[in-house]
Design an enzyme around this catalytic site. Structure first.
Site, PDB file in Angstrom:
ATOM      1  N   ASP A  97      31.225  42.896  85.942  1.00 49.57           N
ATOM      2  CA  ASP A  97      32.550  42.434  86.117  1.00 49.57           C
ATOM      3  C   ASP A  97      33.494  43.166  86.857  1.00 49.57           C
ATOM      4  OD1 ASP A  97      32.254  39.696  85.451  1.00 49.57           O
ATOM      5  OD2 ASP A  97      32.610  39.994  83.491  1.00 49.57           O
ATOM      6  N   ASP A 158      27.970  34.028  87.216  1.00 49.81           N
ATOM      7  CA  ASP A 158      29.267  34.435  87.331  1.00 49.81           C
ATOM      8  C   ASP A 158      29.232  35.700  88.065  1.00 49.81           C
ATOM      9  OD1 ASP A 158      28.844  33.475  84.753  1.00 49.81           O
ATOM     10  OD2 ASP A 158      30.853  34.072  83.876  1.00 49.81           O
TER      11      ASP A 158
END
Ligand code: GLY
Length: 376
Positions: A97, A158
């Site tokens: 991330d 993601d």
């Protein structure tokens, strides 16, 4: 193409956003918000500076700076960017991330004024992201281990949204390794995550030594084989972005397949459930999925054009209008914008406020008005 009426609607919503967010930012200096309690942000500066969502407040501030030119937003965005240096110096806080953390902060800053320190932060984050690439399985490892489970072979859909950090790093350094790793991961995701019907898996586990695909895990949706809506939107928007950065038609077609599946599953109400395959009696929603889907659909509409493009655009408008009318808190006294957001189906808490819902709603509206700072 955006109709005159839709353009006027977007202008009005943008004005409401400017008014609301000015009050919110003036009330909240030097914070790292994730959610709210009684209408007030909870600051994660000391509670959890490593949390994956900590870049989104920066994205909101840079978009507001882009819209208004007011120094307040730039100053606050710079404070947040500096705070995240603590994360850059802690390898346990760095994971796939990195894109969500540094694209809307340091890289956005670099895009605005070419700031050298911001470029440095972005390149460090990109190097760490590239270093997570598993050569045998050709995927980017998602998370670090925190004791309970072996996460060395885990990749999640993601991550498609984190690849733009690598595309950016390839551009600014001229080093093709970043691009090669992004494309290798996108190819694996296209092959392994996207199902025949256009829906996507959330978590896949590969053998970290051989790279062989071992299993699909349930993740943040209802269960194995289900269809976690935010995961669908990470795929929809993420493959669209990989197309925009590479012009590889395979990514565009993949994004379109996911979009068709998503549009076909939007309920009559226009509210997006947490999982398209959750039990019929469960009514939990996730407004973040609606906002992210709208961003992806608007970009897809621009990329495809013509009648198909109009279908994507009208689906995006429907989602955004539903949020504007029924899921936004327009009261300047509350810090949150989007309501009924859900992090994960099996969490104890559902339908609360989450900062990235606010971010993507703002981004989507600014895409429509043509004022967006392109973050990804
Ligand atoms: N990337 C985690 C989530 O979408 O909740």
């Amino acid at each position: 193409m955006l109709s005159k009426e839709a353009g006027m609607w977007a202008d009005q919503v943008q004005e409401k956003l400017i008014t609301k967010m000015k009050a919110v930012v003036e009330r909240n200096r030097n914070v790292v918000p994730y959610t709210t309690e009684n209408g007030r942000f909870i600051d994660l500066t000391e509670k959890d500076i490593n949390w994956w969502t900590n870049g989104f407040w920066g994205g909101i501030l840079w978009q507001l700076y882009q819209l208004t030119g007011e120094d307040l937003y730039k100053e606050e965005a710079e404070l947040l960017e500096q705070k995240l240096d603590r994360v850059l110096m802690d390898w346990t806080g760095l994971d796939h991330d990195n894109g969500f953390k540094w694209l809307p902060t340091a890289v956005a800053h670099y895009r605005v004024d070419g700031n050298a320190a911001s470029k440095n932060r972005g390149i460090i984050a990109a190097n760490n992201l590239a270093g997570r690439f598993n050569l045998a399985g050709r995927f980017i490892r998602a998370w670090n281990d925190w004791g309970d489970v072996d996460r060395r072979g885990m990749a999640i859909i993601d991550c498609m949204m984190n690849l733009p950090l690598l595309y950016w790093a390839a551009d600014v350094t001229g080093d093709p390794r970043f691009y090669q790793i992004a494309v290798a991961h996108a190819d694996t995701a296209m092959r392994c995550f996207v199902r025949e019907d256009g829906s996507v898996n959330h978590i896949l586990r590969f053998d970290p030594e051989t790279g062989e695909l071992v299993e699909s895990l349930g993740g943040q949706g209802y269960g194995v084989g289900s269809s976690w809506t935010r995961g669908q939107t990470w795929g929809l928007y993420g493959f669209t972005l990989s197309y925009l950065h590479t012009r590889d038609a395979r990514y565009l077609n993949t994004a379109r397949r996911i979009a068709h599946y998503f549009i076909a599953n939007i309920p009559e109400s226009g509210f997006i459930p947490v999982d398209f395959r959750q039990p019929a009696e469960v009514t939990w929603e996730d407004s973040t999925a609606a906002a992210i889907a709208a961003c992806g659909l608007i970009e897809l509409s621009k990329a495809v054009g013509g009648r198909d493009g109009d279908v994507y655009l009208s689906a995006a408008l429907r989602l955004l209008k539903t949020l504007d009318e029924q899921r936004c808190s327009w009261d300047s006294e509350t810090d949150q914008l989007l309501e009924k957001c859900t992090a994960a189906y099996h969490d104890e808490q559902h339908e609360f406020t989450i900062i990235y819902g606010d971010y993507y709603f703002l981004e989507a509206v600014m895409k429509l008005t043509g004022k967006e700072l392109f973050i990804w």
